[in-house]
Design an enzyme around this catalytic site. Structure first.
Site, PDB file in Angstrom:
ATOM      1  N   ASP A   1       0.863  -1.184   0.000  1.00 11.99           N
ATOM      2  CA  ASP A   1       0.000   0.000   0.000  1.00 11.99           C
ATOM      3  C   ASP A   1       0.900   1.235   0.000  1.00 11.99           C
ATOM      4  O   ASP A   1       1.658   1.456   0.943  1.00 11.99           O
ATOM      5  CB  ASP A   1      -0.893  -0.010   1.246  1.00 11.99           C
ATOM      6  CG  ASP A   1      -2.004   1.027   1.181  1.00 11.99           C
ATOM      7  OD1 ASP A   1      -2.140   1.685   0.127  1.00 11.99           O
ATOM      8  OD2 ASP A   1      -2.729   1.173   2.179  1.00 11.99           O
TER       9      ASP A   1
ATOM     10  N   ASP B   1      -2.753   2.490  -6.247  1.00 11.40           N
ATOM     11  CA  ASP B   1      -1.723   2.588  -5.210  1.00 11.40           C
ATOM     12  C   ASP B   1      -1.660   1.393  -4.266  1.00 11.40           C
ATOM     13  O   ASP B   1      -0.985   1.453  -3.238  1.00 11.40           O
ATOM     14  CB  ASP B   1      -1.903   3.871  -4.398  1.00 11.40           C
ATOM     15  CG  ASP B   1      -3.229   3.920  -3.660  1.00 11.40           C
ATOM     16  OD1 ASP B   1      -4.105   3.085  -3.949  1.00 11.40           O
ATOM     17  OD2 ASP B   1      -3.380   4.800  -2.793  1.00 11.40           O
ATOM     18  N   GLU B   2      -2.322   0.292  -4.594  1.00 11.24           N
ATOM     19  CA  GLU B   2      -2.204  -0.888  -3.735  1.00 11.24           C
ATOM     20  C   GLU B   2      -2.411  -2.160  -4.549  1.00 11.24           C
ATOM     21  O   GLU B   2      -3.106  -2.163  -5.561  1.00 11.24           O
ATOM     22  CB  GLU B   2      -3.179  -0.836  -2.561  1.00 11.24           C
ATOM     23  CG  GLU B   2      -4.636  -0.921  -2.942  1.00 11.24           C
ATOM     24  CD  GLU B   2      -5.542  -1.107  -1.732  1.00 11.24           C
ATOM     25  OE1 GLU B   2      -5.262  -1.977  -0.888  1.00 11.24           O
ATOM     26  OE2 GLU B   2      -6.548  -0.382  -1.650  1.00 11.24           O
TER      27      GLU B   2
END
Length: 364
Positions: A18, A116-117
């Site tokens: 993350d 983003d993860e």
């Protein structure tokens, strides 16, 4: 008696990565003068008449209680010295692509959850490294060295625990949850921290006197099923660290779209068509990224009075051609009844998606 059998595969090695305050971190990286200052990604409410929402913010801004989905107006009221940045989503997408290429050095079994993860299954990784913790550290190092950003990592034997672990120590943390430690780790967590347990379920659990993982562990399965239906079965297993959901390297997408809300209303046809063009090109680029083709083009228009119109056209052939998407979306707009109110939002979406076929050449 258990309604559903307990099956717990603890042999896998799963990492959840993350990125730390991703959009804001990219802006800080590119403008070091922002470091140490509260940064909010979202329209400045002083320029929009109070409209707009927070996309994300850095950790400095979070100290003031600012968070994603909060209105920009409230964010400003909480922290008048906050620096508002509209955001550059093409830049963020480019950085996200860099990060995904780093993941692919270690395994092809990568399930992106957002820009983003992502989850990575490194049980059988490309480098033959036995330690998932070592791989997580290498990924953190590579991202920092090559991209200039930090990320948090969670390592465990399933996705549920890996996700909770990555949230446990931020920013730039690394948390390992072994099978022998899982119950202890979960017991101490507030129930609202359990991934996949929404606000309404949390409220219902609180009404039942359940506030922590330890509380949840003590509740019989049948009681949870009586209160939550099938989701009670999931809660019973979450309390025990059981989740056998695989890391899916190709998540099934039902649609790919792009839409924008405008602080300044659109009235002129040239401006409207220009924005349709931008959205169409964005959709085409996303189709390219995901190796998808689509048949149905959807145009969404929201006017100043919040009237929203959605209209779709299904094509005879699959496409991801930007010019074709733009043309069809423009034609849809031309077919709508005239509305003198300015346009607040425009969106273009492609549905009826299929994987790219090798002998079809429909690139940009």
């Amino acid at each position: 008696m258990l309604i559903f059998p307990l099956i717990n595969d603890t042999s896998r090695k799963i990492i959840h990565i993350d990125m730390d305050a991703f959009f804001a971190a990219v802006e800080e990286r590119d403008n070091p003068a922002l470091k140490g200052k509260p940064v909010v990604i979202g329209k400045d409410p002083r320029e929009t008449g109070g409209r707009g929402v927070v996309s994300t913010c850095n950790y400095e801004a979070r100290k003031y209680g600012i968070h994603s989905a909060m209105s920009s107006k409230e964010a400003y009221e909480r922290c008048p010295k906050a620096i508002f940045i509209s955001g550059n989503y093409e830049k963020y997408r480019t950085v996200g692509d860099q990060i995904r290429r780093i993941f692919k050095r270690y395994t092809d079994v990568v399930e992106p959850m957002s820009i983003d993860e992502a989850y990575l299954d490194v049980t059988n990784n490309k480098l033959g490294i036995k330690s998932a913790v070592k791989i997580a550290k290498l990924i953190q190092h590579d991202i920092w060295k090559e991209v200039g950003l930090t990320c948090s990592a969670g390592v465990s034997y399933n996705k549920f625990l890996a996700k909770l672990a990555s949230d446990f120590e931020k920013p730039h943390g690394l948390t390992l949850v072994l099978k022998e430690d899982a119950l202890c780790f979960l017991a101490k967590l507030p129930i609202e921290k359990f991934h996949g347990v929404g606000k309404k379920s949390v409220e219902k659990l609180h009404d039942m006197g359940i506030y922590t993982g330890q509380d949840l562990l003590a509740v019989p399965e049948m009681t949870l099923i009586d209160h939550f239906g099938r989701f009670g079965f999931d809660l019973y297993r979450k309390a025990r660290g059981i989740s056998n959901s695989p890391v899916k390297s190709d998540r099934i997408r039902k649609s790919i779209g792009s839409e924008r809300t405008y602080a300044k209303l659109l009235y002129q046809e040239t401006d409207i068509k220009a924005e349709i063009s931008k959205n169409a090109k964005r959709v085409a680029a996303l189709l390219q990224d995901h190796k998808k083709l689509g048949k149905t083009i959807v145009l969404k228009v929201r006017y100043a009075d919040f009237t929203t119109l959605t209209k779709r056209v299904t094509l005879p052939e699959l496409t991801r051609n930007a010019a074709q998407i733009e043309q069809v979306a423009g034609d849809i707009f031309d077919s709508l009844s005239e509305n003198p109110a300015g346009i607040r939002l425009l969106g273009v979406t492609m549905t009826n998606l299929e994987d790219k076929v090798a002998d079809i050449s429909l690139d940009l």
